[in-house]
Design a protein around this motif. Structure first.
Motif, PDB file in Angstrom:
ATOM      1  N   SER A 128       0.791  -1.167  -0.073  1.00 24.10           N
ATOM      2  CA  SER A 128       0.065   0.034  -0.047  1.00 24.10           C
ATOM      3  C   SER A 128       0.691   1.418  -0.161  1.00 24.10           C
ATOM      4  N   HIS A 129       2.213   0.787   0.271  1.00 26.23           N
ATOM      5  CA  HIS A 129       3.215   2.208   0.147  1.00 26.23           C
ATOM      6  C   HIS A 129       3.358   2.648  -1.213  1.00 26.23           C
ATOM      7  N   LYS A 130       3.269   3.877  -1.568  1.00 24.68           N
ATOM      8  CA  LYS A 130       3.354   4.353  -2.934  1.00 24.68           C
ATOM      9  C   LYS A 130       4.837   4.704  -3.415  1.00 24.68           C
ATOM     10  N   GLN A 131       5.632   4.077  -2.691  1.00 22.91           N
ATOM     11  CA  GLN A 131       7.069   4.396  -3.041  1.00 22.91           C
ATOM     12  C   GLN A 131       7.808   3.084  -3.213  1.00 22.91           C
ATOM     13  N   THR A 132       8.833   2.983  -4.128  1.00 19.84           N
ATOM     14  CA  THR A 132       9.627   1.872  -4.366  1.00 19.84           C
ATOM     15  C   THR A 132      10.826   2.229  -3.551  1.00 19.84           C
ATOM     16  N   LEU A 133      11.486   1.024  -3.047  1.00 25.05           N
ATOM     17  CA  LEU A 133      13.024   0.836  -2.571  1.00 25.05           C
ATOM     18  C   LEU A 133      13.881   0.263  -3.310  1.00 25.05           C
ATOM     19  N   THR A 134      14.839   1.079  -3.772  1.00 23.64           N
ATOM     20  CA  THR A 134      15.578   0.104  -4.899  1.00 23.64           C
ATOM     21  C   THR A 134      17.186   0.362  -4.156  1.00 23.64           C
ATOM     22  N   LEU A 135      17.767  -0.898  -3.992  1.00 26.91           N
ATOM     23  CA  LEU A 135      18.993  -0.916  -3.860  1.00 26.91           C
ATOM     24  C   LEU A 135      19.948  -0.865  -5.029  1.00 26.91           C
ATOM     25  N   ASP A 136      20.691   0.252  -4.821  1.00 22.05           N
ATOM     26  CA  ASP A 136      21.734   0.354  -6.207  1.00 22.05           C
ATOM     27  C   ASP A 136      23.184   0.617  -5.796  1.00 22.05           C
ATOM     28  N   TRP A 137      24.123   1.001  -6.426  1.00 22.78           N
ATOM     29  CA  TRP A 137      25.529   0.987  -6.525  1.00 22.78           C
ATOM     30  C   TRP A 137      25.992   1.716  -4.934  1.00 22.78           C
ATOM     31  N   LYS A 138      25.176   2.543  -4.465  1.00 25.57           N
ATOM     32  CA  LYS A 138      25.615   3.296  -3.525  1.00 25.57           C
ATOM     33  C   LYS A 138      24.932   2.798  -2.165  1.00 25.57           C
ATOM     34  N   SER A 139      24.024   1.614  -2.281  1.00 21.00           N
ATOM     35  CA  SER A 139      23.187   1.121  -1.169  1.00 21.00           C
ATOM     36  C   SER A 139      24.339   0.189  -0.280  1.00 21.00           C
ATOM     37  N   ILE A 140      23.957   0.282   1.049  1.00 23.14           N
ATOM     38  CA  ILE A 140      24.692  -0.509   1.923  1.00 23.14           C
ATOM     39  C   ILE A 140      23.709  -1.448   2.897  1.00 23.14           C
ATOM     40  N   LEU A 141      23.906  -2.737   2.962  1.00 24.05           N
ATOM     41  CA  LEU A 141      23.093  -3.502   3.633  1.00 24.05           C
ATOM     42  C   LEU A 141      23.865  -4.089   4.869  1.00 24.05           C
ATOM     43  N   LYS A 142      23.491  -4.139   6.224  1.00 23.00           N
ATOM     44  CA  LYS A 142      24.224  -4.392   7.168  1.00 23.00           C
ATOM     45  C   LYS A 142      23.263  -5.233   8.021  1.00 23.00           C
ATOM     46  N   LYS A 143      23.956  -6.616   8.566  1.00 25.78           N
ATOM     47  CA  LYS A 143      22.723  -7.452   9.281  1.00 25.78           C
ATOM     48  C   LYS A 143      22.511  -6.984  10.646  1.00 25.78           C
ATOM     49  N   CYS A 144      21.162  -7.076  10.842  1.00 23.32           N
ATOM     50  CA  CYS A 144      20.506  -6.406  12.065  1.00 23.32           C
ATOM     51  C   CYS A 144      20.087  -7.597  12.968  1.00 23.32           C
ATOM     52  N   ASP A 145      20.598  -7.652  14.325  1.00 17.90           N
ATOM     53  CA  ASP A 145      20.280  -8.728  15.133  1.00 17.90           C
ATOM     54  C   ASP A 145      19.315  -8.293  15.840  1.00 17.90           C
ATOM     55  N   ASP A 146      18.564  -7.173  16.204  1.00 17.81           N
ATOM     56  CA  ASP A 146      17.869  -6.759  17.121  1.00 17.81           C
ATOM     57  C   ASP A 146      16.532  -5.927  16.663  1.00 17.81           C
ATOM     58  N   PHE A 147      16.112  -6.634  15.504  1.00 19.51           N
ATOM     59  CA  PHE A 147      14.795  -5.968  14.993  1.00 19.51           C
ATOM     60  C   PHE A 147      13.637  -6.515  15.891  1.00 19.51           C
ATOM     61  N   SER A 148      13.161  -5.062  15.982  1.00 15.41           N
ATOM     62  CA  SER A 148      11.760  -5.287  17.098  1.00 15.41           C
ATOM     63  C   SER A 148      10.633  -5.095  16.501  1.00 15.41           C
ATOM     64  N   GLY A 149      10.236  -5.270  15.071  1.00 15.99           N
ATOM     65  CA  GLY A 149       8.959  -4.797  14.452  1.00 15.99           C
ATOM     66  C   GLY A 149       8.339  -6.200  14.347  1.00 15.99           C
ATOM     67  N   PRO A 150       6.898  -6.350  13.606  1.00 12.94           N
ATOM     68  CA  PRO A 150       6.232  -7.384  13.602  1.00 12.94           C
ATOM     69  C   PRO A 150       7.026  -8.530  12.836  1.00 12.94           C
ATOM     70  N   VAL A 151       6.636  -9.649  13.098  1.00  9.93           N
ATOM     71  CA  VAL A 151       7.320 -10.984  12.271  1.00  9.93           C
ATOM     72  C   VAL A 151       6.814 -10.975  10.967  1.00  9.93           C
ATOM     73  N   ASN A 152       5.571 -10.968  10.687  1.00 12.00           N
ATOM     74  CA  ASN A 152       5.042 -11.118   9.280  1.00 12.00           C
ATOM     75  C   ASN A 152       4.332 -10.090   8.498  1.00 12.00           C
ATOM     76  N   GLY A 153       3.753  -9.115   9.542  1.00 10.41           N
ATOM     77  CA  GLY A 153       3.321  -7.725   8.842  1.00 10.41           C
ATOM     78  C   GLY A 153       2.105  -8.015   8.135  1.00 10.41           C
ATOM     79  N   PHE A 154       1.211  -9.049   8.524  1.00 11.52           N
ATOM     80  CA  PHE A 154       0.085  -9.424   7.822  1.00 11.52           C
ATOM     81  C   PHE A 154      -0.803  -8.232   7.661  1.00 11.52           C
ATOM     82  N   MET A 155      -1.375  -7.978   6.293  1.00 11.83           N
ATOM     83  CA  MET A 155      -2.547  -6.997   6.057  1.00 11.83           C
ATOM     84  C   MET A 155      -3.932  -7.640   5.653  1.00 11.83           C
ATOM     85  N   PHE A 156      -4.620  -8.195   6.790  1.00  8.94           N
ATOM     86  CA  PHE A 156      -5.920  -8.980   6.518  1.00  8.94           C
ATOM     87  C   PHE A 156      -6.974  -8.130   5.982  1.00  8.94           C
TER      88      PHE A 156
END
Length: 207
Positions: free
Chosen positions: A49-77
């Motif tokens: 439902s979010h009207k923006q697209t997130l693109t990983l490109d040449w300048k993007s960086i991903l780092k492993k996160c071990d303390d994510f506190s958000g919902p597990v699946n994020g269901f939208m029933f």
């Protein structure tokens, strides 16, 4: 991708950058995303439902996160009636949860595996019935479960990332290629809660 507030984003990696992220991109893993490119959805359909697209490109960086506190699946029933009456979102995916009350045999007459399908009827806690068609690899996941569990009396399923399908003027739901995810009688909070409410409803009915 989903942030800690449960907001889901359609994310993508173009071919020229895929080798940088191939070893990191895994379902159910959490990452800190640095310098992602955000752009408005322009093709009329968004996976979320979010009207923006997130693109990983040449300048993007991903780092492993071990303390994510958000919902597990994020269901939208969504409510079954909103699908049947076609008032549910038409330009994005939605999720459903229900008890399997009937299903058709696996249909494999088409030589293309992605066209193989199985039809289900789900019932919600208000006994509203919804027709769902599952295509492709998820068809075999569903068929395998039904074959291996013929004596299960109560099969509750969560279907994530479905699309609206209109047949003879009535709204139904259908899977979408490899995007759709199935949770069949899984030991997750949403299914356990549904089963508990189902038992409570039956108890009240017999009283």
């Amino acid at each position: 991708m989903m942030d800690e507030e449960g907001t889901q984003y359609h994310a993508r990696v173009f071919n020229q950058n895929f080798s940088r992220f191939r070893h990191l991109l895994k379902e159910d893993e959490s990452y800190i995303v640095i310098k992602a490119n955000m752009a408005a959805v322009t093709n009329g359909f968004s996976y979320t439902s979010h009207k923006q697209t997130l693109t990983l490109d040449w300048k993007s960086i991903l780092k492993k996160c071990d303390d994510f506190s958000g919902p597990v699946n994020g269901f939208m029933f969504v409510d079954f009636n909103s699908i049947i009456e076609q008032t549910c979102p038409r330009d994005t995916f939605f999720d459903v949860i229900g008890q399997i009350v009937s299903f058709s045999p696996l249909e494999i007459s088409n030589p293309v595996e992605s066209k193989h399908y199985i039809k289900l009827t789900l019932s919600n806690l208000d006994s509203v019935h919804l027709k769902v068609t599952i295509f492709g690899s998820q068809t075999y996941q569903m068929s395998e479960y039904l074959k291996n569990n013929p004596t299960v009396n109560c099969a509750v399923i969560v279907m994530q990332f479905l699309k609206l399908n209109i047949w003879n003027g009535i709204g139904e739901a259908k899977s979408h290629f490899e995007v759709t995810k199935l949770f069949i009688n899984s030991d997750i909070y949403e299914i356990n809660e549904f089963k508990n409410k189902l038992v409570s409803n039956c108890f009240l009915f017999f009283l």
